[in-house]
Enzyme design. Structure first.
Site, PDB file in Angstrom:
ATOM      1  N   SER A   1      74.435 -12.144  37.465  1.00  0.00           N
ATOM      2  CA  SER A   1      75.493 -12.995  36.936  1.00  0.00           C
ATOM      3  C   SER A   1      74.934 -14.005  35.942  1.00  0.00           C
ATOM      4  O   SER A   1      73.836 -14.549  36.134  1.00  0.00           O
ATOM      5  CB  SER A   1      76.186 -13.741  38.074  1.00  0.00           C
TER       6      SER A   1
ATOM      7  N   TYR B   1      79.103 -13.795  30.618  1.00  0.00           N
ATOM      8  CA  TYR B   1      80.311 -14.557  30.324  1.00  0.00           C
ATOM      9  C   TYR B   1      80.223 -15.056  28.888  1.00  0.00           C
ATOM     10  O   TYR B   1      79.134 -15.386  28.397  1.00  0.00           O
ATOM     11  CB  TYR B   1      80.456 -15.757  31.264  1.00  0.00           C
TER      12      TYR B   1
ATOM     13  N   THR C   1      82.088  -9.756  30.742  1.00  0.00           N
ATOM     14  CA  THR C   1      83.311  -9.984  31.517  1.00  0.00           C
ATOM     15  C   THR C   1      84.374 -10.593  30.611  1.00  0.00           C
ATOM     16  O   THR C   1      84.144 -11.631  29.987  1.00  0.00           O
ATOM     17  CB  THR C   1      83.030 -10.902  32.708  1.00  0.00           C
TER      18      THR C   1
ATOM     19  N   LYS D   1      83.890  -5.434  31.402  1.00  0.00           N
ATOM     20  CA  LYS D   1      84.388  -5.623  32.773  1.00  0.00           C
ATOM     21  C   LYS D   1      85.653  -6.486  32.778  1.00  0.00           C
ATOM     22  O   LYS D   1      85.677  -7.554  32.169  1.00  0.00           O
ATOM     23  CB  LYS D   1      83.316  -6.289  33.637  1.00  0.00           C
TER      24      LYS D   1
ATOM     25  N   HIS E   1      88.850  -8.871  39.087  1.00  0.00           N
ATOM     26  CA  HIS E   1      87.944  -9.975  39.453  1.00  0.00           C
ATOM     27  C   HIS E   1      88.056 -10.315  40.941  1.00  0.00           C
ATOM     28  O   HIS E   1      87.960 -11.466  41.358  1.00  0.00           O
ATOM     29  CB  HIS E   1      88.243 -11.215  38.604  1.00  0.00           C
TER      30      HIS E   1
ATOM     31  N   SER F   1      86.486  -4.428  42.872  1.00  0.00           N
ATOM     32  CA  SER F   1      87.533  -5.189  43.560  1.00  0.00           C
ATOM     33  C   SER F   1      88.108  -4.400  44.731  1.00  0.00           C
ATOM     34  O   SER F   1      88.819  -3.413  44.550  1.00  0.00           O
ATOM     35  CB  SER F   1      88.675  -5.623  42.635  1.00  0.00           C
TER      36      SER F   1
ATOM     37  N   VAL G   1      86.328  -2.881  47.332  1.00  0.00           N
ATOM     38  CA  VAL G   1      85.490  -1.872  47.988  1.00  0.00           C
ATOM     39  C   VAL G   1      84.844  -2.486  49.225  1.00  0.00           C
ATOM     40  O   VAL G   1      84.114  -3.471  49.131  1.00  0.00           O
ATOM     41  CB  VAL G   1      84.407  -1.344  47.034  1.00  0.00           C
TER      42      VAL G   1
END
Length: 340
Positions: free
Chosen positions: A105, A126, A150, A216, A240, A272, A274
């Protein structure tokens, strides 16, 4: 006793501060989408094949030019040192041992270079004001195999649990890839993120990114087409984890139309909701190239069980494939599926 990947949540809740648990578990608004993600997965039915003569299903796959042991990547998740002192490093090492990619991230609480040094990694980007190219160049220099940009966070969704808890980061946890000093997450997002990103910006990034680029946060097949036209090597069908616009459709419900739109032209990943190896099989049957797994691995991180959790996920997938009569993932894609 842990018998399924989903069991780690209750264990984590018993050891985490309540506001940290809510930060991970919560969604935006009334959490309609958060609940819908699970309800939609539960509603997918598969029709197994029998007498397939399978003794050991092959769970391996190729994603973005590399071979992996599972059609799974660790989803990008911020501030993992909230859950364990080693944070991202511990989970990345477990991903490396399991033979799957770890997605770093932008807001990781360990510098991306340290994480990439211990695991095959992709970097989630981002779109921050004035810092996109610098972060991308660091990821490339660190050896990351892809950039996952994203696109569904122009602003942060209203996450009511965090607002009600007045959630703030502790002094020893922050976004180590940035120079920012952060306590209040929502305020930092508003100050640091660029809200007015466009397709032109994505094309600009594609021209400058020397490694595979994945987009994404796609739900509409028209956006998936635009991403491919802009040069994306993959898309992630994602809401998300129910943490952005509340009330949108479940990611698994958006998957089929996206695959129909672009499935032959790029990698299509599903994120999202799983929570098990069976969910992985369902996503593959509906056309996904692979999935991203998030919250269950954070819960396992909180109780120092990430290696065990990933081994359990692999066993759940193998069991599901064998019971469905699938020798490999190609066979999984041929399964009949539907909804009751």
């Amino acid at each position: 006793m842990v018998e399924s990947l989903a069991d780690y949540e209750a264990l984590a809740e018993s050891v985490l501060p309540s506001d940290v648990y809510d930060f991970v578990a919560g969604g935006s608004g009334s959490e309609l989408t958060l609940r819908r993600n699970r309800a939609a997965f539960d509603g997918v039915t598969l029709t197994p094949r029998v007498l397939a003569g399978i003794s050991e299903p092959d769970t391996s796959c190729r994603l973005l030019g590399e071979r992996w042991e599972l059609p799974v990547a660790v989803a990008p998740m911020a501030y993992q040192r909230l859950l364990h002192p080693e944070g991202e490093l511990l989970l990345a090492q477990a991903a490396a041992a399991a033979g799957i990619p770890y997605v770093i991230s932008t807001l990781s609480s360990v510098p991306l270079e340290k994480i990439a040094a211990v695991a095959p990694s992709w970097f989630q980007l981002y779109w921050l004001k004035d810092r996109v190219i610098g972060l991308m160049e660091r990821a490339v220099e660190a050896g990351c195999g892809a950039v996952v940009v994203t696109v569904d966070v122009p602003i942060m969704g209203r996450r009511l649990r965090d607002l009600r808890n007045s959630f703030a980061l502790p002094p020893d946890v922050g976004p180590e890839n940035l120079v920012d000093k952060v306590t209040e997450v929502r305020a930092h997002t508003a100050a640091a993120f660029e809200p007015a990103v466009s397709w032109d910006d994505l094309e600009w990034l594609r021209e400058r990114c020397p490694i595979p680029l994945v987009v994404k946060g796609i739900l509409d097949p028209r956006d998936a087409r635009r991403a491919v036209e802009a040069g994306a090597d993959g898309v992630v069908v994602s809401n998300h984890g129910g943490r952005q616009l509340d009330g949108v459709l479940a990611s698994i419900d958006a998957l089929g139309p996206v695959v129909d739109a672009v499935g032959k032209e790029c990698v299509v990943l599903l994120d999202s909701g799983v929570r098990s190896g069976l969910d992985v099989l369902k996503a593959i049957a509906l056309g996904a190239s692979g999935v991203l797994v998030g919250r269950p691995l954070l819960w396992a991180l909180a109780v120092e069980a990430v290696d065990e959790a990933l081994e359990l996920l692999k066993q759940e997938l193998r069991d599901a494939m064998q019971l469905a009569g699938c020798a490999d993932l190609a066979g999984a894609r041929e399964l009949s599926h539907g909804r009751p």
